[in-house]
Design an enzyme around this catalytic site. Structure first.
Site, PDB file in Angstrom:
ATOM      1  N   PRO A   1       0.844  -1.209   0.000  1.00 19.92           N
ATOM      2  CA  PRO A   1       0.000   0.000   0.000  1.00 19.92           C
ATOM      3  C   PRO A   1       0.874   1.252   0.000  1.00 19.92           C
ATOM      4  O   PRO A   1       1.798   1.363   0.791  1.00 19.92           O
ATOM      5  CB  PRO A   1      -0.782  -0.100   1.316  1.00 19.92           C
ATOM      6  CG  PRO A   1      -0.611  -1.514   1.780  1.00 19.92           C
ATOM      7  CD  PRO A   1       0.674  -2.013   1.193  1.00 19.92           C
ATOM      8  N   GLU A   2       0.607   2.162  -0.926  1.00 17.95           N
ATOM      9  CA  GLU A   2       1.328   3.422  -0.988  1.00 17.95           C
ATOM     10  C   GLU A   2       0.347   4.544  -0.653  1.00 17.95           C
ATOM     11  O   GLU A   2      -0.772   4.278  -0.221  1.00 17.95           O
ATOM     12  CB  GLU A   2       1.956   3.595  -2.384  1.00 17.95           C
ATOM     13  CG  GLU A   2       2.935   2.462  -2.723  1.00 17.95           C
ATOM     14  CD  GLU A   2       3.572   2.607  -4.104  1.00 17.95           C
ATOM     15  OE1 GLU A   2       3.667   3.732  -4.614  1.00 17.95           O
ATOM     16  OE2 GLU A   2       3.966   1.567  -4.667  1.00 17.95           O
TER      17      GLU A   2
ATOM     18  N   ARG B   1      21.763  15.801  -6.068  1.00 20.11           N
ATOM     19  CA  ARG B   1      21.542  14.398  -5.687  1.00 20.11           C
ATOM     20  C   ARG B   1      22.037  13.492  -6.810  1.00 20.11           C
ATOM     21  O   ARG B   1      21.719  13.699  -7.979  1.00 20.11           O
ATOM     22  CB  ARG B   1      20.052  14.130  -5.416  1.00 20.11           C
ATOM     23  CG  ARG B   1      19.471  14.895  -4.241  1.00 20.11           C
ATOM     24  CD  ARG B   1      20.154  14.581  -2.934  1.00 20.11           C
ATOM     25  NE  ARG B   1      20.004  13.195  -2.512  1.00 20.11           N
ATOM     26  CZ  ARG B   1      19.162  12.791  -1.569  1.00 20.11           C
ATOM     27  NH1 ARG B   1      18.402  13.662  -0.928  1.00 20.11           N
ATOM     28  NH2 ARG B   1      19.098  11.520  -1.247  1.00 20.11           N
TER      29      ARG B   1
END
Ligand SMILES: [Zn+2]
Length: 274
Positions: free
Chosen positions: A2-3, A151
């Site tokens: 589940p997100e 990043r």
């Protein structure tokens, strides 16, 4: 797993049924589901309290209680929360039952036993390190651009990093990158301002659309009433088997491992650049 859209759906659908309700007790069939405090303290401190609210942060559900403490639940890979009448039998995958007044129960179903519950005074002790919420108004494309600066990790890994941005996992990262036409292995800091804008819009679009479809039932995810979500029917690349064709250009979708998770993408639409 589940997100954000699945957890948001659970929150939305539980909320009207549980706020204001009293907890009459908890039964644990798998003690390992309680991370903090001890199982005994967990059950005794929960009993007799009223649930005063329910919120979502990232993939966590946060139930507030009259004592000021919070019950926090993470469903991990295979967890669901089911709302049941007290007469319902617990199936073999139910790891915990929270007994509410009015003959109602909340069943924590979790085939793989990875889900976790905490009962703590300060929610930040559990969710304090999470990155920004992608659907909140404060999360602008400038914020995303700022966080991507310098990043070097693959953009797919960053999107799944809960300290970078909260709530996104493997499925919606793949969907957002496909919608933005960005290769999952691109270094975060290498995205152009235009690409960051596209990605920001794609993240919000795929998440809102999945919430509208009540989440994706690709594994064991169930809505609180036990029905399935339908968001996976809209997936363009996520969970498509290798060899399935890209819905835009017809190229076979590829699957590559990134940080031990399978990443699905179209090698034509998401061709690697710079
Ligand atoms: Zn394509």
């Amino acid at each position: 797993m589940p997100e954000l859209p699945e957890v948001e759906t659970i929150k939305n659908e539980l909320l009207p049924h549980i706020v204001g309700r009293q907890v009459n007790g908890a039964t644990l069939f798998w003690a390992g589901i309680v991370r903090q405090p001890s199982v005994e303290k967990f059950c005794s401190r929960l009993t007799g309290q009223k649930l005063t609210g329910l919120a979502r942060r990232g993939k966590y559900l946060i139930f507030s209680l009259t004592s000021g403490e919070v019950l926090i639940i993470h469903l991990k890979m295979t967890g669901s929360l089911l709302l049941k009448p007290a007469s319902a039998e617990a199936d073999k995958f139910i790891r915990a039952v929270i007994h509410l007044d009015k003959e109602t129960e909340l069943h924590f179903r979790d085939p793989r036993k990875l889900g976790v519950m905490w009962l703590v005074e300060d929610a930040d002790s559990v969710v304090g390190k999470l990155g920004p919420e992608p659907l909140e108004t404060g999360f602008t494309s400038q914020v995303l651009a700022q966080r991507l600066t310098n990043r070097t990790a693959p953009i797919k890994a960053l999107l799944c990093d809960q300290t970078f941005i909260a709530g996104i996992g493997n499925m919606y990262a793949d969907e957002a990158l496909f919608a933005a036409r960005i290769h999952p292995l691109r270094r975060g800091g290498s995205l152009s301002p235009e690409e960051v804008k596209h990605l920001h819009r794609a993240i919000q679009q795929v998440l809102w659309s999945a919430i509208g479809n009540k989440g994706a039932s690709v594994d064991t995810y169930l809505r609180p009433d036990g029905t399935l979500g339908t968001a996976h029917f809209q997936f363009q690349v996520a969970h498509r088997l290798s060899g399935n064709l890209c819905p835009v250009c017809g190229t076979p979708i590829e699957r590559i491992p990134i940080r031990n998770r399978g990443s699905y993408f179209c090698p034509h639409c998401q061709a690697e650049k710079a």
